[in-house]
Design a protein around this motif. Structure first.
Motif, mmCIF file in Angstrom:
data_model
loop_
_atom_site.group_PDB
_atom_site.id
_atom_site.type_symbol
_atom_site.label_atom_id
_atom_site.label_comp_id
_atom_site.label_asym_id
_atom_site.label_seq_id
_atom_site.Cartn_x
_atom_site.Cartn_y
_atom_site.Cartn_z
ATOM 1 N N LEU A 37 39.206 34.574 25.886
ATOM 2 C CA LEU A 37 40.335 34.225 26.878
ATOM 3 C C LEU A 37 39.684 33.561 28.113
ATOM 4 O O LEU A 37 40.374 32.919 28.902
ATOM 5 C CB LEU A 37 41.397 34.916 27.017
ATOM 6 N N GLY A 38 38.312 33.767 28.357
ATOM 7 C CA GLY A 38 37.920 33.573 29.690
ATOM 8 C C GLY A 38 38.297 34.549 30.750
ATOM 9 O O GLY A 38 38.137 34.139 31.918
ATOM 10 N N THR A 39 38.853 35.597 30.443
ATOM 11 C CA THR A 39 39.501 36.555 31.761
ATOM 12 C C THR A 39 38.814 37.778 31.453
ATOM 13 O O THR A 39 38.656 38.408 30.453
ATOM 14 C CB THR A 39 41.010 36.329 31.609
ATOM 15 N N ARG A 40 39.179 38.416 32.645
ATOM 16 C CA ARG A 40 39.118 40.100 32.739
ATOM 17 C C ARG A 40 40.067 40.554 33.792
ATOM 18 O O ARG A 40 40.674 39.905 34.415
ATOM 19 C CB ARG A 40 37.759 40.274 33.052
ATOM 20 N N ASN A 41 40.106 41.875 33.623
ATOM 21 C CA ASN A 41 41.246 42.391 34.528
ATOM 22 C C ASN A 41 40.696 43.800 35.325
ATOM 23 O O ASN A 41 40.053 44.355 35.084
ATOM 24 C CB ASN A 41 42.498 42.685 33.792
ATOM 25 N N HIS A 42 41.679 44.062 36.415
ATOM 26 C CA HIS A 42 41.511 45.397 36.959
ATOM 27 C C HIS A 42 42.811 45.918 36.952
ATOM 28 O O HIS A 42 44.028 45.057 36.954
ATOM 29 C CB HIS A 42 41.217 45.069 38.345
ATOM 30 N N LEU A 43 43.084 47.240 36.960
ATOM 31 C CA LEU A 43 44.446 47.850 36.933
ATOM 32 C C LEU A 43 44.716 49.006 38.039
ATOM 33 O O LEU A 43 43.724 49.348 38.543
ATOM 34 C CB LEU A 43 44.579 48.475 35.546
ATOM 35 N N LEU A 44 46.194 48.626 38.317
ATOM 36 C CA LEU A 44 46.438 49.912 39.322
ATOM 37 C C LEU A 44 47.963 50.202 38.958
ATOM 38 O O LEU A 44 48.685 49.418 38.500
ATOM 39 C CB LEU A 44 46.812 49.054 40.660
ATOM 40 N N GLY A 45 47.979 51.687 38.696
ATOM 41 C CA GLY A 45 49.094 52.240 38.216
ATOM 42 C C GLY A 45 50.452 52.219 39.092
ATOM 43 O O GLY A 45 50.023 52.094 40.425
ATOM 44 N N LEU A 46 51.511 52.006 38.566
ATOM 45 C CA LEU A 46 52.717 51.933 39.419
ATOM 46 C C LEU A 46 53.629 53.025 39.370
ATOM 47 O O LEU A 46 54.660 53.290 39.587
ATOM 48 C CB LEU A 46 53.263 50.358 38.949
ATOM 49 N N GLY A 47 53.274 54.035 38.351
ATOM 50 C CA GLY A 47 54.053 55.450 38.246
ATOM 51 C C GLY A 47 54.603 55.293 37.131
ATOM 52 O O GLY A 47 55.065 53.997 36.455
#
Length: 197
Positions: A37-47
């Motif tokens: 897909l040509g993408t990557r991600n970072h994540l942040l918890g929202l609870g």
């Protein structure tokens, strides 16, 4: 159904991660690449097993054959580009929605490898418009929000020129969201102070 995650799409992943860390006081953690897909991600918890996905181009992957998801190729600045709700039985949820007049689209499998080597697999419907959620089913994969740093999600809503039409689609999916009249947009407030649109 339960809110699973919000999608914050960006043309510059590293810069958006830096800015979000500065605004919230909590730096998002690396998720991993989406092969093909040509993408990557970072994540942040929202609870409450929810998270913010910050997704952008992956310079380590070749150019994808098609456009990157969430309109990333056309972005000039980051935006809330979508949201997902968990559907434990995604086939049944899609079938129910279709009988109620809204087709959420085909179900597609995806996967990514985390920085520590774990392979996450899930199935989802691809979104047609940002204010209507797509469905996601994690199957047996442990939920990625389990061990994330958290900035609580304190408000979430949307606006659209035709809010009644959007509410009909939400109802077909079994989802509730405050949708007001206005330009198409999602609005989320993190930690009571950081507003993303």
């Amino acid at each position: 159904m339960t809110l699973d995650h919000l999608v914050y799409a960006t043309p510059d992943l590293e810069e958006s991660v830096r800015q979000l860390g500065k605004l919230t006081g909590v730096r998002p953690v690396e998720g991993g690449p989406h092969p093909g897909l040509g993408t990557r991600n970072h994540l942040l918890g929202l609870g409450e097993l929810r998270y913010l996905e910050i997704i952008g181009p992956d310079p380590e992957q070749p150019e994808p054959e098609g456009p990157r998801p969430f309109g990333i190729d056309e972005l000039t600045e980051p935006r809330l580009a979508g949201w997902a709700v968990r559907a434990a039985d995604i086939e049944a949820r899609v079938a129910r929605s279709r009988t109620l007049g809204y087709d959420p689209g085909p179900i597609e499998p995806l996967s990514r490898r985390t920085p520590d080597g774990e392979v996450l697999r899930w199935r989802l419907t691809y979104p047609y418009e940002a204010v209507v959620p797509f469905l996601i089913d994690w199957g047996r994969t442990p939920h990625p929000a389990r061990h994330l740093p958290v900035v609580p999600l304190t408000a979430f809503g949307a606006s659209h020129p035709e809010p009644a039409r959007v509410r009909e689609r939400l109802a077909a999916l079994g989802v509730e969201l405050d949708v007001r009249a206005g330009e198409p947009a999602l609005v989320a407030v993190l930690g009571g102070t950081t507003t993303l649109t």
